[in-house]
Design a protein around this motif. Structure first.
Motif, mmCIF file in Angstrom:
data_model
loop_
_atom_site.group_PDB
_atom_site.id
_atom_site.type_symbol
_atom_site.label_atom_id
_atom_site.label_comp_id
_atom_site.label_asym_id
_atom_site.label_seq_id
_atom_site.Cartn_x
_atom_site.Cartn_y
_atom_site.Cartn_z
ATOM 1 N N ALA A 81 -3.121 -14.575 0.968
ATOM 2 C CA ALA A 81 -2.434 -13.323 1.277
ATOM 3 C C ALA A 81 -1.416 -13.525 2.399
ATOM 4 C CB ALA A 81 -3.447 -12.252 1.678
ATOM 5 N N ALA A 82 -0.836 -14.735 2.430
ATOM 6 C CA ALA A 82 0.124 -15.026 3.491
ATOM 7 C C ALA A 82 1.407 -14.238 3.303
ATOM 8 C CB ALA A 82 0.423 -16.529 3.517
ATOM 9 N N SER A 83 1.709 -13.817 2.084
ATOM 10 C CA SER A 83 2.916 -13.045 1.825
ATOM 11 C C SER A 83 2.562 -11.876 0.917
ATOM 12 C CB SER A 83 3.971 -13.926 1.149
ATOM 13 O OG SER A 83 3.564 -14.266 -0.161
ATOM 14 N N VAL A 84 3.491 -10.914 0.839
ATOM 15 C CA VAL A 84 3.285 -9.759 -0.027
ATOM 16 C C VAL A 84 3.181 -10.206 -1.483
ATOM 17 C CG1 VAL A 84 4.357 -7.644 -0.890
ATOM 18 C CG2 VAL A 84 4.389 -8.158 1.560
ATOM 19 N N PHE A 98 3.453 4.650 1.938
ATOM 20 C CA PHE A 98 2.671 3.421 2.113
ATOM 21 C C PHE A 98 3.325 2.277 1.348
ATOM 22 C CE2 PHE A 98 -0.477 0.332 0.716
ATOM 23 C CZ PHE A 98 -1.052 -0.019 1.922
ATOM 24 N N ALA A 99 3.362 1.118 1.975
ATOM 25 C CA ALA A 99 3.899 -0.083 1.330
ATOM 26 C C ALA A 99 3.126 -1.289 1.832
ATOM 27 C CB ALA A 99 5.389 -0.246 1.638
ATOM 28 N N LEU A 100 2.994 -2.254 0.967
ATOM 29 C CA LEU A 100 2.380 -3.523 1.366
ATOM 30 C C LEU A 100 3.408 -4.337 2.127
ATOM 31 C CD1 LEU A 100 -0.457 -4.794 0.848
ATOM 32 C CD2 LEU A 100 0.638 -6.205 -0.889
ATOM 33 N N ASN A 144 0.380 -6.004 6.903
ATOM 34 C CA ASN A 144 -0.881 -5.407 6.437
ATOM 35 C C ASN A 144 -1.464 -6.079 5.192
ATOM 36 O OD1 ASN A 144 0.408 -4.337 4.129
ATOM 37 N ND2 ASN A 144 0.802 -2.363 5.105
ATOM 38 N N ALA A 145 -0.703 -6.977 4.551
ATOM 39 C CA ALA A 145 -1.201 -7.623 3.326
ATOM 40 C C ALA A 145 -2.519 -8.361 3.536
ATOM 41 C CB ALA A 145 -0.140 -8.556 2.749
ATOM 42 N N LEU A 184 -5.575 -2.113 8.815
ATOM 43 C CA LEU A 184 -6.301 -2.869 9.836
ATOM 44 C C LEU A 184 -7.512 -2.097 10.339
ATOM 45 C CD1 LEU A 184 -3.385 -4.480 11.887
ATOM 46 C CD2 LEU A 184 -5.117 -5.685 10.553
ATOM 47 N N ALA A 185 -7.343 -0.811 10.570
ATOM 48 C CA ALA A 185 -8.464 0.010 11.040
ATOM 49 C C ALA A 185 -9.501 0.190 9.943
ATOM 50 C CB ALA A 185 -7.944 1.371 11.501
#
Length: 789
Positions: A174-177, A200-202, A206-207, A237-238
């Motif tokens: 998950a290093a990149s979108v 909302f977007a990846l 946050n990925a 993250l939360a």
């Protein structure tokens, strides 16, 4: 979400209000089976929330054209009496009964003739009605049934298709979108989150958190949708941080969803409710296992007589297999494919972590948790303690694989023991596992557990505490915390001697010798190792003797620079190790013989030795020693003129050492010299690029490159090289070294060579560093021994 509007007059399939995300492979597989005329009953099975209904509806809609008589949907979730299933089917078919009792002939009459597909959703709690479905097949040769159920229907001709969770992104994927969006689970989370929050977007930030959320939720679509529903109040993250406990957060499904689908706990409780009392008890106890278990483990922990008496449920070892089979059939357990790696062929059973959390809640509420945890701890001790000796023996690979397979269980018991004052359990496990942690490259984790176990001491018996002291010392030595290691092993040796436990005294002497050697106390190290070797030989412990002899060779190598005598030790260790067919000890001796050949300038032989050692340690899965072989081959490659390959291997070694928490090699001087040679021969940009490329290599690719370099060096490099090249000495430094051997001072060297005293002093300092010695006398001795003058 589903709406009840039909697709056309020949189908009562509900229309999905949200698109199906992913599942392309599963849809294709189900369509293939539905087109197969030999498949009359296809049952999609899986745990609650895995997406069986959505998959069935999509496949049924796609295949509708092949069923001229129609595609009919009967939802059975609200049917509580198996005897009412025919009525539910009749309602789906549009049969009006006008109060009379329905019989099988009426259903058969409506389903006979043209080819029809009947979708029966949520069959698990009315599975007793399965024979009524079987009767229809005899009367209706053109009928196909597609059922969704958490259990098999178990009637003749049934074809089961287990529905797996959604595909997940790996830990490093998950290093990149773009990488994250290759995961079906991540795509579902994003789609549902955007339905609630169009902004909302990846993102690259946050990925990783979204991918981690999906992994923590086992890829279960219902769980992912419930988690995504929280996105308006909890960013990824939360949300990830709050998923330590999953079930309390996974609530709030749509009002139009069935009650069992509005919370993840409700979905699992639906499955739990259809279990017998005996199955429920077994399920609760099995939830104690982290990371899976074998049948033998289940018989001890979940089928133990103590729990059977306390819970008044009969679950003896003779019935445990039947209970496991039933829980698998009901989609609460999964059978993992048997692994033949290292002879580990016994199958393992696992629970999805979301389901396991529910099981642990039930276990706590049942009053059985304490007894079950005690049984789990006893089983872990019985598993791990024989491994302390076994992992160094001929069954090394099997023991590493065995302990690795159950490492999560061992961690779980360690955490429980430390949290509940079970210091003796924790210290026994630390001693039993210290070699496993060392050999499998899990030094940081092992050291943390060991230090915590020591700190939790609540008056444990002296033999137990002595073992924990020795284990912690061993791991501290491996991480080069030499002061701590020396203190711990000294305390352990005092206790071992007081107890008269001579085999453990020998082990303590061996570890103390390793520590003393790394502290530069070579004479003391030799005394300790020789005393330990004497005890090993007295007890006919040939394998331990081979390790002690190997360690004595290292002391000789470092203390005296006597390559011939050190080689004799290593050859003796190699011979004993080969006689015992012990790959681990054989690999260690080969690595050290590679070091001897390299220091003699015989790079071809050095590469061959390192290459053979690397192959053995790779088979054993020993990352610590793989790192040592990569480093040795990098040094050899640099000195042999393969500078770019050396830089790549140095980079790969650095990454591996960081990953496993291993310190730099004890013989850092050779490493530093080889790096210096590489930087001298390549420009800085080329070295940096090769180094970074090596750091990015997956371990498998790094090993493949190392093997290729080993072969190239072994075949192409002459068997000799100048002694000065081995130590990266410049012509001027060789000239000054000759003068040092004659006893010339810095002012005298300056006068002889027409240079300043400061310049002469700088050259002498560089020579001492390259030879890895502290004085001019030691430098002169090395120069004579190695033929540098």
């Amino acid at each position: 979400m589903l709406a009840s509007a039909p697709l056309d007059h020949r189908t009562t399939l509900p229309v999905s209000l949200t698109p199906l995300v992913g599942r392309e492979g599963e849809v294709a597989a189900v369509l293939h089976l539905l087109h197969d005329p030999d498949v009359r009953l296809l049952t999609l099975t899986g745990p609650g929330g895995v997406g069986k209904t959505r998959l069935a509806l999509r496949a049924a809609a796609d295949v509708a054209g092949a069923f001229a008589g129609g595609v009919w949907f009967a939802g059975l979730a609200s049917v509580t009496d198996p005897g009412l299933v025919p009525s539910a089917i009749a309602q789906a078919l549009g049969i009006r009964l006008a109060g009379e009792e329905l019989d099988g002939d009426q259903l058969a009459m409506h389903l006979r003739g043209q080819r029809q597909l009947l979708v029966l959703d949520n069959f698990e709690h009315v599975v007793a009605a399965a024979p009524r479905v079987a009767d229809l097949f005899g009367e209706c040769p053109e009928l196909t049934v597609l059922a969704t159920s958490r259990v098999r229907l178990q009637i003749s001709g049934e074809r089961e298709h287990p529905v797996p969770p959604l595909g997940l992104a790996g830990q490093g994927d998950a290093a990149s979108v773009a990488d994250a969006m290759r995961s079906e689970a991540v795509r579902l989370f994003v789609a549902r989150a955007q339905a609630l929050n169009e902004n909302f977007a990846l993102t690259p930030e946050n990925a990783p958190a979204v991918a981690a959320i999906c992994r923590r939720l086992d890829g279960l679509p219902l769980a992912i949708e419930l988690a995504a529903a929280r996105i308006k109040v909890l960013p990824p993250l939360a949300l990830r941080a709050r998923l330590e406990k999953r079930l309390p957060l996974l609530i709030g499904g749509g009002r139009d969803a069935p009650a069992r689908q509005r919370t993840m706990r409700g979905a699992i409780a639906w499955s739990y409710a259809i279990l017998s009392d005996e199955e429920q008890a077994c399920f609760r106890r099995l939830s104690i296992f982290a990371g899976g278990f074998t049948l033998g483990a289940a018989e001890i922990v979940a089928g133990g007589e103590r729990l059977a008496v306390e819970t008044e449920v009969v679950a003896s070892p003779s019935t445990t297999l039947d209970l496991l089979a039933s829980l698998i059939d009901k989609s609460l357990l999964r059978l993992e494919p048997a692994s033949e790696r290292a002879g580990m062929i016994e199958p393992r059973y696992t629970m999805l972590e979301t389901i396991r959390e529910y099981g642990l809640e039930c276990l706590a509420a049942s009053g059985e948790e304490e007894t079950t945890r005690q049984l789990h701890a006893a089983w872990c001790l019985a598993l791990a303690e024989p491994g302390y000796e076994g992992i160094l023996g001929a069954d090394h690979r099997r023991w590493v694989a065995c302990l690795h397979a159950d490492h999560d269980n061992l961690r779980s018991v360690l955490g429980w023991a430390l949290a509940h004052g079970e210091a003796e359990v924790a210290q026994r496990l630390v001693f039993a596992l210290c070699r496993f942690w060392y050999l499998s490259g899990q030094l940081s984790e092992g050291r943390t557990w060991a230090e915590q176990a020591l700190a939790s001491d609540a008056g444990t018996p002296p033999p137990i505490r002595a073992g924990a002291l020795a284990a912690t010392a061993y791991l501290a030595w491996a991480q080069r915390d030499l002061s701590r290691a020396a203190d711990l092993i000294a305390a352990a040796l005092i206790l071992f001697r007081q107890l008269g436990d001579m085999p453990k005294v020998a082990v303590g002497l061996y570890v103390a010798g390793l520590v003393a050697e790394d502290q530069g106390e070579h004479d003391r190290a030799q005394v300790l190792l020789e005393e330990g070797l004497k005890l090993y030989r007295a007890s006919d412990a040939t394998l331990y003797a081979a390790h002690a002899i190997n360690a004595l060779g290292l002391v000789t190598y470092r203390q005296h620079g006597d390559l011939d005598r050190a080689e004799a030790f290593f050859e003796e260790s190699l011979r004993k190790s080969r006689e015992l067919d012990n790959a681990f000890a054989t690999g260690n001796a080969l690595t050290n013989l590679g070091r001897i050949a390299r220091d003699r300038g015989d790079f071809a032989r050095a590469a061959a030795r390192y290459g053979e050692s690397l192959s053995l340690h790779l088979i054993e899965g020993d990352d610590v020693r793989i790192a040592g072989c990569l480093n040795g081959l990098a040094i050899t490659s640099a000195l042999a003129g393969y500078w770019e390959q050396a830089a790549r291997l140095f980079g790969a070694t650095a990454t591996l050492r960081e990953d496993i928490g291993a310190a730099m090699p004890r013989y850092g001087g050779q490493h530093e010299r080889a790096v210096a040679v590489t930087r001298e021969r390549l420009n800085g940009a080329a070295v940096d690029a090769a180094w970074l490329a090596g750091r990015a290599l997956p371990l498998r690719e790094a090993v493949a490159e190392a093997r290729a370099v080993a072969t190239a060096v072994a075949l192409a490099v002459p068997a000799t090289a100048t002694p000065a090249e081995r130590f990266a000495l410049t012509p001027r430094e060789v000239e000054i070294l000759r003068l040092i051997v004659t006893g010339r001072s810095n002012p005298a060297i300056a006068a002889d060579l027409f240079i300043s005293v400061r310049t002469a002093q700088t050259h002498v300092s560089n020579i001492l560093a390259k030879l890895q010695v502290r004085s001019r006398t030691e430098a002169a001795a090395i120069a004579v021994q190695r033929g540098l003058t």
